[in-house]
Design a protein around this motif. Structure first.
Motif, PDB file in Angstrom:
ATOM      1  N   GLY A  59       0.714  -1.276  -0.160  1.00  0.00           N
ATOM      2  CA  GLY A  59      -0.043   0.038   0.129  1.00  0.00           C
ATOM      3  C   GLY A  59       0.933   1.256   0.013  1.00  0.00           C
ATOM      4  N   ARG A  60       2.213   1.328   0.301  1.00  0.00           N
ATOM      5  CA  ARG A  60       2.940   2.198   0.439  1.00  0.00           C
ATOM      6  C   ARG A  60       3.757   2.438  -0.900  1.00  0.00           C
ATOM      7  N   GLY A  61       3.697   1.496  -1.837  1.00  0.00           N
ATOM      8  CA  GLY A  61       4.488   1.604  -3.276  1.00  0.00           C
ATOM      9  C   GLY A  61       5.567   0.838  -3.315  1.00  0.00           C
ATOM     10  N   VAL A  62       5.865  -0.357  -2.488  1.00  0.00           N
ATOM     11  CA  VAL A  62       6.857  -1.230  -2.490  1.00  0.00           C
ATOM     12  C   VAL A  62       6.135  -2.652  -3.082  1.00  0.00           C
ATOM     13  N   LYS A  63       6.374  -3.055  -4.099  1.00  0.00           N
ATOM     14  CA  LYS A  63       5.950  -4.275  -4.611  1.00  0.00           C
ATOM     15  C   LYS A  63       6.948  -5.348  -5.047  1.00  0.00           C
ATOM     16  N   PHE A  64       6.611  -6.626  -4.769  1.00  0.00           N
ATOM     17  CA  PHE A  64       7.364  -7.842  -5.219  1.00  0.00           C
ATOM     18  C   PHE A  64       7.087  -8.201  -6.542  1.00  0.00           C
ATOM     19  N   VAL A  65       8.283  -8.506  -7.609  1.00  0.00           N
ATOM     20  CA  VAL A  65       7.666  -9.073  -8.722  1.00  0.00           C
ATOM     21  C   VAL A  65       8.546 -10.329  -9.003  1.00  0.00           C
ATOM     22  N   ALA A  66       8.097 -10.983 -10.079  1.00  0.00           N
ATOM     23  CA  ALA A  66       8.502 -12.492 -10.252  1.00  0.00           C
ATOM     24  C   ALA A  66       9.770 -12.454 -11.114  1.00  0.00           C
TER      25      ALA A  66
END
Length: 175
Positions: free
Chosen positions: A75-82
């Protein structure tokens, strides 16, 4: 009917868990600062590719805690990607085993510029109890360049947030 011995012990011991920790209000401001820094530097979300280079999975448990409702980093703009091809930052855990050395190099090479590497845990920062041996190359910086180290065995989710913030902040200072 007699009470089983285990139930007697449970009733006699009572509640043995510790009280929950006090709420850390500085975490909320720190996470908001992280979000503002991310938007300032990238203008969008930061994409993280997590690479387990041979860890015991202790650090992974703390990384997964970041996705829970208490920290809510998505929700704070940090995303995990594959895929490292979509990542801005590599989050590497564990001492780099000989079998993962080539895969870590490939993930690093596949990550587009600009890129940052965060070494997580004592094993990622120093080699931990494994060090360098026939089976491991030791610390992450022995294999690829590291921008930020987050020590701890395992580091707390808050320490991980600080490490991500340090990487993002250094990115903002380089521009």
């Amino acid at each position: 009917m007699p009470i089983p011995l285990i139930l007697y012990k449970i009733f006699k011991a009572g509640v043995v868990s510790e009280p929950p920790p006090e709420a850390d209000l500085s975490l909320r401001t720190r996470v908001q600062t992280l979000h503002a820094d991310i938007l300032k530097v990238f203008g969008q979300a930061v994409a993280i590719r997590h690479v387990d280079a041979g860890s015991c999975n202790g650090c992974e448990l703390e990384i997964h805690a970041l996705g829970g409702p208490h920290y809510n980093i998505e929700g704070r703009g940090v995303k995990f990607v594959a895929s490292p091809r979509h990542a801005d930052l590599l989050l590497v855990t564990g001492p780099v085993s000989r079998n993962m050395e080539v895969a870590l190099h490939r993930a690093y090479d596949a990550t587009p510029e600009p890129k940052w590497v965060v070494a997580v845990g004592d094993c990622g920062c120093t080699g931990g109890i494994f060090g360098e041996s026939y089976a491991t190359r030791g610390r992450v910086s022995n294999v690829i360049p590291v921008d930020v180290e987050v020590p701890g065995c395992p580091p707390t989710p808050f320490a991980l947030l600080q490490g991500i913030l340090a990487a993002v902040s250094s990115a903002g200072n380089n521009d």
